[in-house]
Design a protein around this motif. Structure first.
Motif, mmCIF file in Angstrom:
data_model
loop_
_atom_site.group_PDB
_atom_site.id
_atom_site.type_symbol
_atom_site.label_atom_id
_atom_site.label_comp_id
_atom_site.label_asym_id
_atom_site.label_seq_id
_atom_site.Cartn_x
_atom_site.Cartn_y
_atom_site.Cartn_z
ATOM 1 N N MET A 195 22.798 -13.533 12.254
ATOM 2 C CA MET A 195 22.099 -12.373 11.704
ATOM 3 C C MET A 195 23.113 -11.373 11.156
ATOM 4 O O MET A 195 24.211 -11.235 11.705
ATOM 5 C CB MET A 195 21.234 -11.707 12.783
ATOM 6 C CG MET A 195 20.492 -10.474 12.302
ATOM 7 S SD MET A 195 19.460 -9.717 13.576
ATOM 8 C CE MET A 195 18.148 -10.938 13.646
ATOM 9 N N VAL A 196 22.736 -10.688 10.091
ATOM 10 C CA VAL A 196 23.574 -9.639 9.517
ATOM 11 C C VAL A 196 22.827 -8.311 9.662
ATOM 12 O O VAL A 196 21.702 -8.166 9.189
ATOM 13 C CB VAL A 196 23.881 -9.899 8.029
ATOM 14 C CG1 VAL A 196 24.736 -8.763 7.463
ATOM 15 C CG2 VAL A 196 24.589 -11.234 7.846
ATOM 16 N N LEU A 197 23.472 -7.374 10.330
ATOM 17 C CA LEU A 197 22.866 -6.076 10.588
ATOM 18 C C LEU A 197 23.661 -4.993 9.876
ATOM 19 O O LEU A 197 24.889 -4.940 9.953
ATOM 20 C CB LEU A 197 22.858 -5.800 12.096
ATOM 21 C CG LEU A 197 22.220 -4.495 12.581
ATOM 22 C CD1 LEU A 197 20.732 -4.493 12.274
ATOM 23 C CD2 LEU A 197 22.454 -4.325 14.082
ATOM 24 N N GLY A 198 22.962 -4.123 9.150
ATOM 25 C CA GLY A 198 23.587 -2.946 8.570
ATOM 26 C C GLY A 198 23.442 -1.779 9.529
ATOM 27 O O GLY A 198 22.453 -1.689 10.261
ATOM 28 N N LEU A 207 27.970 -7.219 11.850
ATOM 29 C CA LEU A 207 27.570 -5.826 11.724
ATOM 30 C C LEU A 207 28.391 -5.159 10.620
ATOM 31 O O LEU A 207 29.629 -5.219 10.636
ATOM 32 C CB LEU A 207 27.815 -5.092 13.046
ATOM 33 C CG LEU A 207 27.562 -3.573 13.045
ATOM 34 C CD1 LEU A 207 26.074 -3.298 12.868
ATOM 35 C CD2 LEU A 207 28.096 -2.941 14.320
ATOM 36 N N ILE A 208 27.707 -4.534 9.658
ATOM 37 C CA ILE A 208 28.377 -3.763 8.605
ATOM 38 C C ILE A 208 28.132 -2.292 8.890
ATOM 39 O O ILE A 208 27.021 -1.791 8.759
ATOM 40 C CB ILE A 208 27.844 -4.112 7.203
ATOM 41 C CG1 ILE A 208 27.887 -5.618 6.949
ATOM 42 C CG2 ILE A 208 28.646 -3.372 6.135
ATOM 43 C CD1 ILE A 208 27.171 -6.032 5.662
ATOM 44 N N LYS A 255 22.366 -8.401 1.612
ATOM 45 C CA LYS A 255 22.648 -9.531 2.494
ATOM 46 C C LYS A 255 22.310 -9.224 3.951
ATOM 47 O O LYS A 255 22.440 -10.092 4.808
ATOM 48 C CB LYS A 255 24.117 -9.944 2.370
ATOM 49 C CG LYS A 255 24.463 -10.476 0.993
ATOM 50 C CD LYS A 255 25.884 -11.005 0.931
ATOM 51 C CE LYS A 255 26.165 -11.595 -0.456
ATOM 52 N NZ LYS A 255 27.543 -12.155 -0.552
ATOM 53 N N VAL A 256 21.877 -7.999 4.237
ATOM 54 C CA VAL A 256 21.555 -7.664 5.622
ATOM 55 C C VAL A 256 20.123 -8.076 5.939
ATOM 56 O O VAL A 256 19.239 -8.030 5.085
ATOM 57 C CB VAL A 256 21.779 -6.162 5.925
ATOM 58 C CG1 VAL A 256 23.190 -5.725 5.539
ATOM 59 C CG2 VAL A 256 20.743 -5.284 5.258
#
Length: 204
Positions: A1-4, A113-114, A127-128
Motif C-alpha cells: 500500500m502507498v499512503l500519502g 509512506l510519502i 500513486k497513493v
C-alpha cells in the motif's frame, strides 16, 4: 500500500510519520528530497534568481558553496510567479526521487509512506492509495510552532497563510482522504491512525 501524509505547519505530520515508521512503513520525507534537489540544481537556481537576489542584497550561496535556502525563500516569498519558477526547477526532481523510492520498496513488498506538505503538486499523488491529513486548530499550531521554532508570531502566521486552503487542494485529488485532528497525546493520535489504516484498501 502507498499512503500519502500531509498537513499544515505544526499540526503533527512528522509525529504521524514517526508513528507509521514504528509500525514498519518505509517512509520518505519530501522536504528532505527538496533539499537534495536544490543542491543538485544549484547552478540553475542561482541563475534563475540572481537578479532578484542582487536587488535585495542577498547572496544565494553560503560560504561553503551550498545553496542559502533562507535567502532563496526571502526572494520568492510573496511572489507567486517566482514560487512557480522555483517549483518548476525543483519539483520534477522531487517526483523522480519519490517514484524511485516507491519502485524500490514496492518490489520489496513494503508499505510506503510519502510525507509531504505539498504532495498535491507532484504527479506521485496519483500513486497513493489513501491520504492521511493531520490537522490541528490554529491556536494549537501557533503555540507548537512557537515552542518548536522560536519564530516571531508574525512570521509563523505568514507561513500559516502561505498554506491556506491546503486541505481543499487534496480534496481535488483522486485519493481517498481522511482528516485526523491531532489535539491530544501521541497515544490518541496513534489510535486515530490505527483506525484510519483499518479502513484503507489498496487501489485496484
Amino acid at each position: 500500500m502507498v499512503l500519502g501524509l500531509s498537513g499544515p505547519m505544526a499540526a503533527g505530520k512528522n509525529l504521524a510519520a514517526e508513528i507509521l515508521e514504528g509500525k514498519g512503513w518505509a517512509s520518505v520525507d519530501a522536504d528532505l528530497l527538496v533539499h537534495e534537489v536544490i543542491e543538485d540544481k544549484k547552478d540553475e537556481i542561482v541563475a534563475a534568481f540572481s537578479s532578484e537576489a542582487e536587488t535585495l542584497g542577498l547572496s544565494l550561496l553560503n560560504s561553503d558553496g551550498s545553496v542559502n535556502r533562507r535567502a532563496v525563500g526571502q526572494v520568492i516569498f510573496g511572489h507567486p510567479e517566482l514560487v512557480a519558477r522555483q517549483e518548476g526547477i525543483v519539483y520534477p526532481g522531487v517526483n523522480e526521487r519519490i517514484d524511485a523510492f516507491l519502485e524500490e520498496n514496492r518490489r520489496a513488498g513494503r508499505n510506503c509512506l510519502i510525507n509531504a506538505t505539498l504532495l498535491y503538486k507532484v504527479p506521485s499523488i496519483y500513486k497513493v492509495d489513501a491520504l492521511l491529513y493531520v490537522d490541528a486548530p490554529l491556536l494549537v499550531r501557533l503555540l507548537r510552532a512557537r515552542r518548536r521554532d522560536g519564530l516571531p508570531v508574525r512570521q509563523i502566521l505568514a507561513r500559516f497563510k502561505s498554506q491556506g486552503h491546503l486541505f481543499s487542494k487534496y480534496r481535488k485529488t483522486t485519493a481517498d482522504i481522511m482528516r485526523v485532528w491531532n489535539t491530544g497525546s501521541r497515544e490518541k493520535l496513534e489510535r486515530k491512525i490505527e483506525s484510519f489504516l483499518s479502513s484503507c484498501r489498496p487501489r485496484g
